[in-house]
Design a protein around this motif. Structure first.
Motif, PDB file in Angstrom:
ATOM      1  N   MET A 104       1.383  17.146  -6.988  1.00 23.50           N
ATOM      2  CA  MET A 104       2.726  16.742  -7.015  1.00 23.50           C
ATOM      3  C   MET A 104       3.755  17.553  -8.107  1.00 23.50           C
ATOM      4  SD  MET A 104       2.821  12.679  -6.754  1.00 23.50           S
ATOM      5  CE  MET A 104       1.967  11.967  -5.376  1.00 23.50           C
ATOM      6  N   ALA A 105       2.890  17.794  -9.268  1.00 25.90           N
ATOM      7  CA  ALA A 105       3.505  18.675 -10.391  1.00 25.90           C
ATOM      8  C   ALA A 105       3.561  19.809  -9.934  1.00 25.90           C
ATOM      9  CB  ALA A 105       2.670  18.202 -11.726  1.00 25.90           C
ATOM     10  N   THR A 106       2.579  20.395  -9.541  1.00 24.32           N
ATOM     11  CA  THR A 106       2.717  21.676  -9.054  1.00 24.32           C
ATOM     12  C   THR A 106       3.647  22.163  -8.035  1.00 24.32           C
ATOM     13  OG1 THR A 106       0.286  21.881  -9.522  1.00 24.32           O
ATOM     14  CG2 THR A 106       1.111  23.581  -7.979  1.00 24.32           C
ATOM     15  N   TYR A 107       3.912  21.244  -7.028  1.00 23.98           N
ATOM     16  CA  TYR A 107       5.090  21.467  -6.143  1.00 23.98           C
ATOM     17  C   TYR A 107       6.364  21.427  -6.768  1.00 23.98           C
ATOM     18  CZ  TYR A 107       7.451  20.912  -1.792  1.00 23.98           C
ATOM     19  OH  TYR A 107       8.411  21.046  -0.764  1.00 23.98           O
ATOM     20  N   PHE A 108       6.448  20.306  -7.475  1.00 22.04           N
ATOM     21  CA  PHE A 108       7.901  20.341  -8.183  1.00 22.04           C
ATOM     22  C   PHE A 108       8.082  21.548  -8.953  1.00 22.04           C
ATOM     23  CE2 PHE A 108      10.447  18.932 -12.038  1.00 22.04           C
ATOM     24  CZ  PHE A 108      11.501  18.417 -11.251  1.00 22.04           C
ATOM     25  N   ASN A 109       7.079  21.840  -9.775  1.00 27.39           N
ATOM     26  CA  ASN A 109       7.222  23.140 -10.497  1.00 27.39           C
ATOM     27  C   ASN A 109       7.704  24.367  -9.924  1.00 27.39           C
ATOM     28  OD1 ASN A 109       6.862  21.819 -12.968  1.00 27.39           O
ATOM     29  ND2 ASN A 109       4.619  22.298 -13.034  1.00 27.39           N
ATOM     30  N   ASN A 144       0.807  -1.139  -0.007  1.00 27.03           N
ATOM     31  CA  ASN A 144       0.216   0.024   0.123  1.00 27.03           C
ATOM     32  C   ASN A 144       0.931   1.244   0.160  1.00 27.03           C
ATOM     33  OD1 ASN A 144      -2.673  -1.224   0.032  1.00 27.03           O
ATOM     34  ND2 ASN A 144      -2.140  -1.439   2.273  1.00 27.03           N
ATOM     35  N   VAL A 145       2.153   0.958   0.091  1.00 28.33           N
ATOM     36  CA  VAL A 145       3.016   2.184   0.197  1.00 28.33           C
ATOM     37  C   VAL A 145       4.003   2.248  -0.777  1.00 28.33           C
ATOM     38  CG1 VAL A 145       4.814   3.676   1.480  1.00 28.33           C
ATOM     39  CG2 VAL A 145       2.925   2.545   2.861  1.00 28.33           C
ATOM     40  N   CYS A 146       3.881   3.204  -1.691  1.00 30.28           N
ATOM     41  CA  CYS A 146       4.687   3.262  -3.032  1.00 30.28           C
ATOM     42  C   CYS A 146       5.213   4.799  -3.028  1.00 30.28           C
ATOM     43  CB  CYS A 146       3.613   3.261  -4.303  1.00 30.28           C
ATOM     44  SG  CYS A 146       2.723   1.647  -4.307  1.00 30.28           S
ATOM     45  N   PHE A 147       6.214   4.879  -3.882  1.00 28.46           N
ATOM     46  CA  PHE A 147       7.033   6.034  -3.964  1.00 28.46           C
ATOM     47  C   PHE A 147       6.971   6.572  -5.539  1.00 28.46           C
ATOM     48  CE2 PHE A 147       8.481   3.947  -0.350  1.00 28.46           C
ATOM     49  CZ  PHE A 147       8.786   4.965   0.704  1.00 28.46           C
ATOM     50  N   PHE A 192       8.082  11.646  -3.437  1.00 25.07           N
ATOM     51  CA  PHE A 192       6.848  11.768  -3.033  1.00 25.07           C
ATOM     52  C   PHE A 192       6.339  10.102  -2.187  1.00 25.07           C
ATOM     53  CE2 PHE A 192       6.817  14.886  -6.062  1.00 25.07           C
ATOM     54  CZ  PHE A 192       6.154  15.953  -4.982  1.00 25.07           C
ATOM     55  N   ARG A 193       5.802  10.084  -1.084  1.00 26.26           N
ATOM     56  CA  ARG A 193       5.406   8.984  -0.560  1.00 26.26           C
ATOM     57  C   ARG A 193       3.752   8.727  -0.525  1.00 26.26           C
ATOM     58  NH1 ARG A 193       3.065   7.314   4.461  1.00 26.26           N
ATOM     59  NH2 ARG A 193       3.607   5.235   5.114  1.00 26.26           N
ATOM     60  N   ILE A 194       3.443   7.778  -1.126  1.00 28.55           N
ATOM     61  CA  ILE A 194       1.886   7.824  -1.406  1.00 28.55           C
ATOM     62  C   ILE A 194       1.472   6.448  -0.378  1.00 28.55           C
ATOM     63  CG2 ILE A 194       0.033   7.206  -3.023  1.00 28.55           C
ATOM     64  CD1 ILE A 194       1.757   8.431  -5.032  1.00 28.55           C
TER      65      ILE A 194
END
Length: 148
Positions: free
Chosen positions: A122-127, A42-45, A69-71
């Protein structure tokens, strides 16, 4: 109930879609990759990397400029857990002392509403982070800059 292997397979399908969306929304991302294991399915990166593999310092991926990012699909949340060699100027740190830790703006743990929204966040934060990095370092391959 799904077995671990089935959970990993389902999560990988979702992660592939998220990675494609993040790659399309992040012009500075050279690669977006994910990892998921049977040990804790259940935990992916997801790793959004700003350097191409041939440009890694000393050929080591941990020396790259990236956000990890940890999901958690079970608890329905995600967060930025790690960054690699992201430098912000001292001016940025002074302007926003609570928002910067070790050169990285903080991202609070967020709930997953749907995968498209999560990938967009995630994309917004990276940008946003990479915009500051480019402002400070000049351009690719993002060496540590000099404050003007």
């Amino acid at each position: 109930m799904a077995t671990r292997e089935e959970q990993v397979a389902m999560n990988r399908q979702e992660l592939e879609k998220m990675c494609v969306q993040i790659q399309s929304e992040c012009p500075l991302a050279k690669q977006v990759r994910y990892s998921c294991t049977n040990y804790y399915p259940n935990v992916c990166f997801i790793v959004v990397d700003a350097l191409a593999p041939q440009d890694y310092p000393h050929g080591i991926s941990d020396n790259s400029v990236f956000l990890m990012f940890r999901i958690d699909f079970e608890e329905k949340n995600f967060e930025c857990v790690r960054s690699g060699h992201i430098y912000l100027s001292e001016k940025d740190k002074r302007d926003n002392p609570k928002g910067v830790r070790r050169g990285l703006k903080k991202m609070r743990k967020s709930k997953i509403k749907d995968n498209a929204t999560t990938a967009h966040k995630m994309a917004t934060y990276f940008n946003e982070v990479m915009e500051k990095v480019v402002e400070y370092t000049g351009s690719y391959p993002y060496k540590q800059g000099v404050e003007k």
